[in-house]
Design an enzyme around this catalytic site. Structure first.
Site, short mmCIF file in Angstrom:
data_model
loop_
_atom_site.label_atom_id
_atom_site.label_comp_id
_atom_site.label_asym_id
_atom_site.label_seq_id
_atom_site.Cartn_x
_atom_site.Cartn_y
_atom_site.Cartn_z
N HIS A 106 -1.98 10.85 -0.16
CA HIS A 106 -1.79 9.62 -0.94
C HIS A 106 -1.48 9.91 -2.41
O HIS A 106 -0.94 9.06 -3.11
CB HIS A 106 -3.06 8.77 -0.89
CG HIS A 106 -3.16 7.92 0.33
ND1 HIS A 106 -2.39 6.80 0.51
CD2 HIS A 106 -3.96 8.00 1.41
CE1 HIS A 106 -2.71 6.23 1.66
NE2 HIS A 106 -3.66 6.95 2.23
N GLU A 119 0.82 -1.21 0.00
CA GLU A 119 0.00 0.00 0.00
C GLU A 119 0.85 1.26 0.00
O GLU A 119 1.77 1.41 0.82
CB GLU A 119 -0.94 0.01 1.20
CG GLU A 119 -1.90 1.19 1.19
CD GLU A 119 -3.04 1.05 2.18
OE1 GLU A 119 -3.66 2.07 2.52
OE2 GLU A 119 -3.32 -0.08 2.63
N ASP A 156 2.71 -13.98 12.37
CA ASP A 156 1.37 -14.29 11.90
C ASP A 156 0.50 -13.03 11.90
O ASP A 156 0.00 -12.60 12.93
CB ASP A 156 0.75 -15.35 12.84
CG ASP A 156 -0.56 -15.90 12.33
OD1 ASP A 156 -1.21 -15.25 11.51
OD2 ASP A 156 -0.95 -17.00 12.78
N LYS A 191 -7.89 0.15 11.06
CA LYS A 191 -7.28 -0.42 9.85
C LYS A 191 -6.00 0.33 9.53
O LYS A 191 -4.98 -0.26 9.14
CB LYS A 191 -8.26 -0.35 8.69
CG LYS A 191 -7.77 -1.03 7.40
CD LYS A 191 -7.00 -0.10 6.48
CE LYS A 191 -6.57 -0.80 5.22
NZ LYS A 191 -5.73 0.06 4.35
#
Length: 429
Positions: free
Chosen positions: A378, A86, A280, A264
């Site tokens: 972004h 990302e 993990d 998130k």
């Protein structure tokens, strides 16, 4: 139309070599030679190792590995390897760390290295009395559990305590035994699962019930990593920015719809380091989100507030079940290199650094949201991705991306038109 001539029932697929499997998949999916060649290129992961890490291997999925700079954690400067696809995730951590670097960076702590294994018993006639019978056998339970992993004991780990809960469920009362185990520098899943398996028949005998599930809990709330930082006003843009960040946190704390996206963003940073070190990601993510809902309403994993002298204070607390030994962490050469870059010698230190990264990631996201908006931050990096999707290569990528940003419209169709103009101009010259 559904193609009924193809079948996914492939006898002995797992016994075939990776190359043979790739050939079968290529035929099934109609892959051309270029696509098959990309799948067979496993990069820095040996194909033989990949074939032992997971089943039915045909290749590997290579993820970019970036380095976050400017991080000072507990007085020590560290470089942070982050595996992510990302845009702007790595840059966000760099920027957040730079803005609190001179104020001391991040301070961290850890609640311990304890994991929980659960043993579920049903059809227990007297569950509350059975609970006391189990608790009364603590020393016997300790002997059984510690006998499962002498190596863990040699490193100072092992059984620490037992808890028993009576749960009301749709199928009646369940008696759930928790084994509390110190797993030290291991994530600990295999160790606690083995202990639960060994104790299960004894639980059945002591309670008169039937034992079903015997497995760890990923809500590792005895293994909480914590981080804190202060961002001075002159580094972040003043009181208005500070108050916008605090307001954004208040929004996440009050509304699960916002909290889901808020957290998130935290996991963008956390999962990138967890993946880079071969740990993990799914276990850490599940534990974090469960912890965020522990009050009965899903909320923020971070807190932002104002210090007595008006600076911005941020903190984070979340379960962090990571390890340095076992599984891909030990077997994957890139994971080992990343641990070397981090300079960590204990699972606790790794967990604390990851918590600091999560806080840094969240700060940058909230600052962007409270000021220019997330899209502007972004845009430059995302524009490069769109340029590549449009077919740009080499220097064309930056040139196309610059035009997209200047126009304020980062779209593939526009990128294709810009690229066509560039190439047309070059041809005419």
């Amino acid at each position: 139309m559904i193609d009924t001539t193809r079948s996914s029932r492939i006898s002995g697929f797992h016994k075939k070599s990776p190359a043979e499997r790739l050939g079968i998949v290529s035929d099934f999916a109609g892959l051309d030679a270029a696509a098959a060649a990309r799948l067979s290129d496993t990069g820095n992961l040996d194909l033989g190792l990949a074939d032992r890490l997971v089943e039915n291997v045909i290749g590997s999925m290579n993820i970019p590995l970036g380095i976050a700079t400017n991080m000072r954690v507990d007085g020590e400067d560290v470089l942070i390897p982050m595996a992510t696809e990302e845009s702007s995730v790595v840059a966000a951590v760099c920027n957040a760390a730079r803005q609190c670097y001179d104020a001391g960076g991040f301070t961290t702590s850890m609640s311990g290295t304890l994991m929980i294994a659960q043993i579920q018993a049903v059809d227990v006639a007297d569950p509350h009395a059975a609970r006391l019978r189990i608790l009364g056998r603590r020393e016997e339970i300790k002997v059984i559990c510690d006998g499962c992993d002498p190596v863990l004991l040699s490193f100072g780990g092992g059984f620490r305590d037992v808890e028993v809960r009576v749960l009301d469920s749709q199928s009646g009362p369940m008696l759930v035994t928790h084994l509390i185990v110190d797993t030290r520098d291991a994530m600990g899943a295999n160790a606690v699962n083995s202990m639960a398996e060994a104790l299960a028949p004894h639980i059945s005998a002591w309670t008169g019930g039937r034992v079903y599930l015997r497995i760890l809990s990923n809500l590792a709330d005895r293994r909480l990593a914590r981080a804190h930082a202060v961002w001075p006003l002159d580094q972040i843009g003043g009181e208005a920015v500070r108050d916008g960040i605090v307001s954004a946190y208040h929004f996440a704390a009050a509304d699960p719809y916002r909290a889901a996206t808020h957290n998130k963003g935290i996991m963008n940073g956390v999962s990138a380091v967890v993946l880079a070190t071969g740990n993990d990601t799914r276990a850490v993510e599940a534990g974090a989100h469960a912890f965020a809902a522990r009050s009965g309403q899903y909320g923020s994993l971070t807190r932002f507030e104002v210090t007595a002298d008006g600076q911005l204070s941020g903190s984070i607390e979340l379960p962090m079940a990571v390890g340095l030994i076992g599984g891909a962490t030990k077997a994957h050469p890139t994971a080992q290199a990343c641990l070397k870059i981090l300079g960590v010698t204990s699972a606790e230190r790794l967990a604390r650094i990851i918590a600091a990264v999560g806080l840094a990631q969240n700060f940058s996201a909230l600052k962007a949201l409270a000021t220019t908006g997330i899209q502007k931050g972004h845009m430059a990096l995302h524009a490069q991705n769109i340029a590549m999707m449009a077919g740009a290569v080499g220097d064309e990528i930056d040139r196309v991306a610059a035009v997209l940003v200047e126009r304020g419209s980062v779209r593939q169709d526009i990128a294709q038109a810009v690229l066509q103009d560039l190439r047309g101009g070059a041809a005419g010259a």
